[in-house]
Design a protein around this motif. Structure first.
Motif, PDB file in Angstrom:
ATOM      1  N   GLY A 353       0.865  -1.080   0.026  1.00  0.00           N
ATOM      2  CA  GLY A 353      -0.022  -0.051  -0.063  1.00  0.00           C
ATOM      3  C   GLY A 353       0.812   1.358  -0.046  1.00  0.00           C
ATOM      4  N   LEU A 354       1.999   1.213  -0.320  1.00  0.00           N
ATOM      5  CA  LEU A 354       2.986   2.076  -0.411  1.00  0.00           C
ATOM      6  C   LEU A 354       3.652   2.279  -1.564  1.00  0.00           C
ATOM      7  CD1 LEU A 354       4.459   1.931   3.411  1.00  0.00           C
ATOM      8  CD2 LEU A 354       2.604   3.617   2.584  1.00  0.00           C
ATOM      9  N   ASP A 355       4.059   3.496  -1.862  1.00  0.00           N
ATOM     10  CA  ASP A 355       4.981   3.851  -3.408  1.00  0.00           C
ATOM     11  C   ASP A 355       6.333   3.789  -3.044  1.00  0.00           C
ATOM     12  OD1 ASP A 355       6.236   4.412  -5.629  1.00  0.00           O
ATOM     13  OD2 ASP A 355       4.495   5.767  -6.205  1.00  0.00           O
ATOM     14  N   ALA A 356       7.111   2.554  -3.405  1.00  0.00           N
ATOM     15  CA  ALA A 356       8.550   2.566  -3.242  1.00  0.00           C
ATOM     16  C   ALA A 356       9.442   3.866  -3.770  1.00  0.00           C
ATOM     17  CB  ALA A 356       9.184   1.074  -3.544  1.00  0.00           C
ATOM     18  N   ARG A 357       8.999   4.362  -4.918  1.00  0.00           N
ATOM     19  CA  ARG A 357       9.599   5.567  -5.408  1.00  0.00           C
ATOM     20  C   ARG A 357       9.550   6.794  -4.629  1.00  0.00           C
ATOM     21  NH1 ARG A 357       6.193   4.205 -10.866  1.00  0.00           N
ATOM     22  NH2 ARG A 357       4.712   3.872  -9.279  1.00  0.00           N
ATOM     23  N   VAL A 358       8.294   6.739  -3.678  1.00  0.00           N
ATOM     24  CA  VAL A 358       8.229   7.816  -2.895  1.00  0.00           C
ATOM     25  C   VAL A 358       9.061   7.684  -1.384  1.00  0.00           C
ATOM     26  CG1 VAL A 358       6.402   9.253  -1.491  1.00  0.00           C
ATOM     27  CG2 VAL A 358       6.164   8.596  -3.915  1.00  0.00           C
ATOM     28  N   ILE A 359       8.645   6.469  -0.747  1.00  0.00           N
ATOM     29  CA  ILE A 359       9.362   6.207   0.590  1.00  0.00           C
ATOM     30  C   ILE A 359      10.786   5.976   0.495  1.00  0.00           C
ATOM     31  CG2 ILE A 359       7.041   5.530   1.489  1.00  0.00           C
ATOM     32  CD1 ILE A 359       7.992   2.688   1.425  1.00  0.00           C
ATOM     33  N   PHE A 360      11.168   5.455  -0.837  1.00  0.00           N
ATOM     34  CA  PHE A 360      12.677   5.250  -0.700  1.00  0.00           C
ATOM     35  C   PHE A 360      13.517   6.318  -1.620  1.00  0.00           C
ATOM     36  CE2 PHE A 360      10.922   0.701  -0.075  1.00  0.00           C
ATOM     37  CZ  PHE A 360      11.441   0.866   1.486  1.00  0.00           C
ATOM     38  N   ALA A 361      12.745   7.474  -1.871  1.00  0.00           N
ATOM     39  CA  ALA A 361      13.421   8.388  -2.753  1.00  0.00           C
ATOM     40  C   ALA A 361      14.924   8.483  -2.635  1.00  0.00           C
ATOM     41  CB  ALA A 361      12.593   9.433  -2.743  1.00  0.00           C
ATOM     42  N   ASP A 362      15.419   8.788  -1.258  1.00  0.00           N
ATOM     43  CA  ASP A 362      16.750   9.245  -1.042  1.00  0.00           C
ATOM     44  C   ASP A 362      17.789   8.048  -1.302  1.00  0.00           C
ATOM     45  OD1 ASP A 362      18.770  10.667   0.295  1.00  0.00           O
ATOM     46  OD2 ASP A 362      18.674   9.301   1.772  1.00  0.00           O
ATOM     47  N   PRO A 363      17.451   6.518  -0.712  1.00  0.00           N
ATOM     48  CA  PRO A 363      18.401   5.676  -1.182  1.00  0.00           C
ATOM     49  C   PRO A 363      18.507   5.343  -2.608  1.00  0.00           C
ATOM     50  CG  PRO A 363      16.634   4.953   0.192  1.00  0.00           C
ATOM     51  CD  PRO A 363      16.375   6.262   0.386  1.00  0.00           C
ATOM     52  N   LEU A 364      17.296   5.317  -3.190  1.00  0.00           N
ATOM     53  CA  LEU A 364      16.970   5.357  -4.715  1.00  0.00           C
ATOM     54  C   LEU A 364      18.101   6.016  -5.582  1.00  0.00           C
ATOM     55  CD1 LEU A 364      13.127   4.379  -5.105  1.00  0.00           C
ATOM     56  CD2 LEU A 364      15.179   2.615  -5.208  1.00  0.00           C
ATOM     57  N   ASP A 365      18.045   7.449  -5.172  1.00  0.00           N
ATOM     58  CA  ASP A 365      18.844   8.349  -5.755  1.00  0.00           C
ATOM     59  C   ASP A 365      20.221   8.190  -5.361  1.00  0.00           C
ATOM     60  OD1 ASP A 365      16.547   9.493  -7.077  1.00  0.00           O
ATOM     61  OD2 ASP A 365      16.490  11.343  -5.256  1.00  0.00           O
ATOM     62  N   ARG A 366      20.547   7.948  -4.238  1.00  0.00           N
ATOM     63  CA  ARG A 366      22.034   7.873  -3.728  1.00  0.00           C
ATOM     64  C   ARG A 366      22.792   6.381  -4.436  1.00  0.00           C
ATOM     65  NH1 ARG A 366      22.673   6.490   0.792  1.00  0.00           N
ATOM     66  NH2 ARG A 366      20.726   6.433   1.802  1.00  0.00           N
ATOM     67  N   LEU A 367      21.930   5.214  -4.228  1.00  0.00           N
ATOM     68  CA  LEU A 367      22.661   4.063  -4.634  1.00  0.00           C
ATOM     69  C   LEU A 367      22.554   4.067  -6.230  1.00  0.00           C
ATOM     70  CD1 LEU A 367      20.531   1.614  -2.097  1.00  0.00           C
ATOM     71  CD2 LEU A 367      23.288   2.193  -2.166  1.00  0.00           C
ATOM     72  N   GLY A 368      21.533   4.717  -6.906  1.00  0.00           N
ATOM     73  CA  GLY A 368      21.511   4.879  -8.374  1.00  0.00           C
ATOM     74  C   GLY A 368      22.567   5.708  -8.685  1.00  0.00           C
ATOM     75  N   GLY A 369      23.126   6.530  -8.297  1.00  0.00           N
ATOM     76  CA  GLY A 369      23.996   7.704  -8.502  1.00  0.00           C
ATOM     77  C   GLY A 369      25.443   6.883  -8.570  1.00  0.00           C
ATOM     78  N   ALA A 370      25.415   5.931  -7.408  1.00  0.00           N
ATOM     79  CA  ALA A 370      26.806   5.215  -7.229  1.00  0.00           C
ATOM     80  C   ALA A 370      26.841   3.789  -8.282  1.00  0.00           C
ATOM     81  CB  ALA A 370      26.816   4.936  -5.870  1.00  0.00           C
ATOM     82  N   GLY A 371      25.536   3.887  -9.172  1.00  0.00           N
ATOM     83  CA  GLY A 371      25.878   2.430  -9.977  1.00  0.00           C
ATOM     84  C   GLY A 371      25.609   1.204  -9.265  1.00  0.00           C
TER      85      GLY A 371
END
Length: 399
Positions: A353-371
């Motif tokens: 019932g939660l949107d992973a893109r919203v609640i995990f926005a910070d780790p998704l951005d950081r980990l994605g940026g690090a490859g």
């Protein structure tokens, strides 16, 4: 003196009318020898009488679920007997246990029934009984095909027991088979592990589980490590073994679908996939875990305490937790990121019932940026670079 168990019933946990049960796990704690690396609850030198009483009480524990939802039996899709060594149960006791569970749960939809086995414990008669009882998948703890490595792990079987056991179970009609291997065994080199892996591939099973050795607290092998009596394999060597597994097994037609699990497409372990997808499951027997709609608990990890609770008609539960929505989301993300498919955003929202893109926005951005992860419109998964630090990545989603 040990503290008494908290007194719980299913109604106390608000699961007397639970959500659909996806899986059933039964812990059979009996072993003829305790392996030096194992931290699963198991006991040795048990009498047939104690084993018979164990079967009686597992069925009594199952009766609690029958009483909790009269007229509406639980309908698991998968069943898994782990241990311990389930195949140490004498043949008639195992038959009675399986038949008793079938009488209490609606098993019409069960499409996978797995039992773990030690390669030294199977016989044609036993395997024929399992097949006739509806068991359709067996998992063998091969661990290594090197005598020296088996001795290091204190495994009480020989390499030759594995092909012998597989011939027996195939003659009984089993085709869904798994072998477990362990790598990073003290003293092991990459070429040593590669030889064991080749032996496992030659067995022709549809599924392999390859685990790096973990030094669990208070196990004999951990004590030896702390005392300097053995030399642990280094992290870089262990990663080389992991990557060798992934390349070699992909070439053999068993691509990885989870960090430690490899299968012919379509032959993945459905019970374990149920765990990794945040399913509801019931655990019976000492130390078995259960999870229903965000409430989870573990049975007492002691046969005497588990038996006493069952005899009182109580749930033998300890470590009861009621997870918040955010906790469930974090744990589901951690589990899904172990899978090669990763997190599917739509499926994740349907479960939590939660949107992973919203609640995990910070780790998704950081980990994605690090490859370390890759993301598209459908979901997110760990990259090859990220696989080397998969545990650290998972921890980013649990806060």
């Amino acid at each position: 003196m040990e503290a008494a168990l908290p007194r719980y019933s299913l109604s106390d946990l608000n699961v007397s009318n639970p959500a659909p049960i996806d899986g059933l796990y039964v812990h059979v704690p009996f072993c003829f020898h305790k392996c030096h690396y194992c931290d699963f609850y198991s006991i040795t030198r048990q009498t047939p009488g104690r084993m018979r009483e164990y079967v009686d009480r597992v069925l009594a524990e199952a009766d609690q679920w029958v009483r909790a939802a009269p007229g509406d039996p639980a309908r698991p899709r998968t069943v898994f007997f782990g241990g311990g060594t389930p195949t140490l149960l004498p043949i008639e006791m195992m038959r009675r246990l399986i038949e008793g569970l079938r009488a209490r749960f609606d098993c019409a939809d069960v499409d996978e029934w797995t039992i773990e086995a030690n390669p030294a414990t199977v016989t044609p008669e036993y395997c024929e009984m399992l097949a006739q009882s509806g068991v359709n998948r067996l998992s063998f703890g091969a661990q290594s095909f090197s005598r020296a490595e088996l001795k290091m792990l204190e495994r009480h079987h020989d390499p030759e027991d594995v092909p012998r056991s597989l011939a027996i179970v195939r003659a009984a009609g089993f085709s869904r088979l798994n072998l477990d291997l362990i790598y990073a065994i003290p003293g092991q080199k990459l070429e040593d592990y590669a030889e064991s892996l080749e032996s496992a591939v030659a067995m022709g099973t549809e599924h392999l589980s390859c685990y790096g050795l973990t030094y669990e607290p208070n196990t004999p092998i951990t004590v030896k490590k702390q005392l300097g009596q053995l030399l642990a394999v280094g992290d870089e060597q262990e990663l080389e073994m992991l990557w060798h597994s992934r390349r070699r097994l992909a070439d053999a037609g068993l691509p990885p679908y989870e960090i430690s699990n490899y299968a012919i497409p379509g032959a993945e372990c459905r019970h374990n996939l149920m765990y990794w997808n945040g399913g509801n499951y019931v655990g019976l027997g000492p130390s078995a875990a259960s999870h229903l709609s965000g409430v989870r608990w573990k049975n007492a990890g002691n046969l005497d305490r588990w038996e006493s609770a069952i005899d009182r008609g109580e749930l033998p539960a300890v470590d009861v937790e009621r997870l918040t929505g955010r906790q469930r989301a974090g744990e589901l993300a951690m589990l899904r990121l172990r899978l090669s498919d990763g997190i599917d955003f739509e499926q994740f929202q349907r479960i939590c019932g939660l949107d992973a893109r919203v609640i995990f926005a910070d780790p998704l951005d950081r980990l994605g940026g690090a490859g370390l992860i890759e993301r598209d419109d459908r979901g997110v998964r760990v990259t090859d670079k990220g696989l080397n630090v998969a545990d650290a990545i998972a921890g980013e989603f649990l806060g």
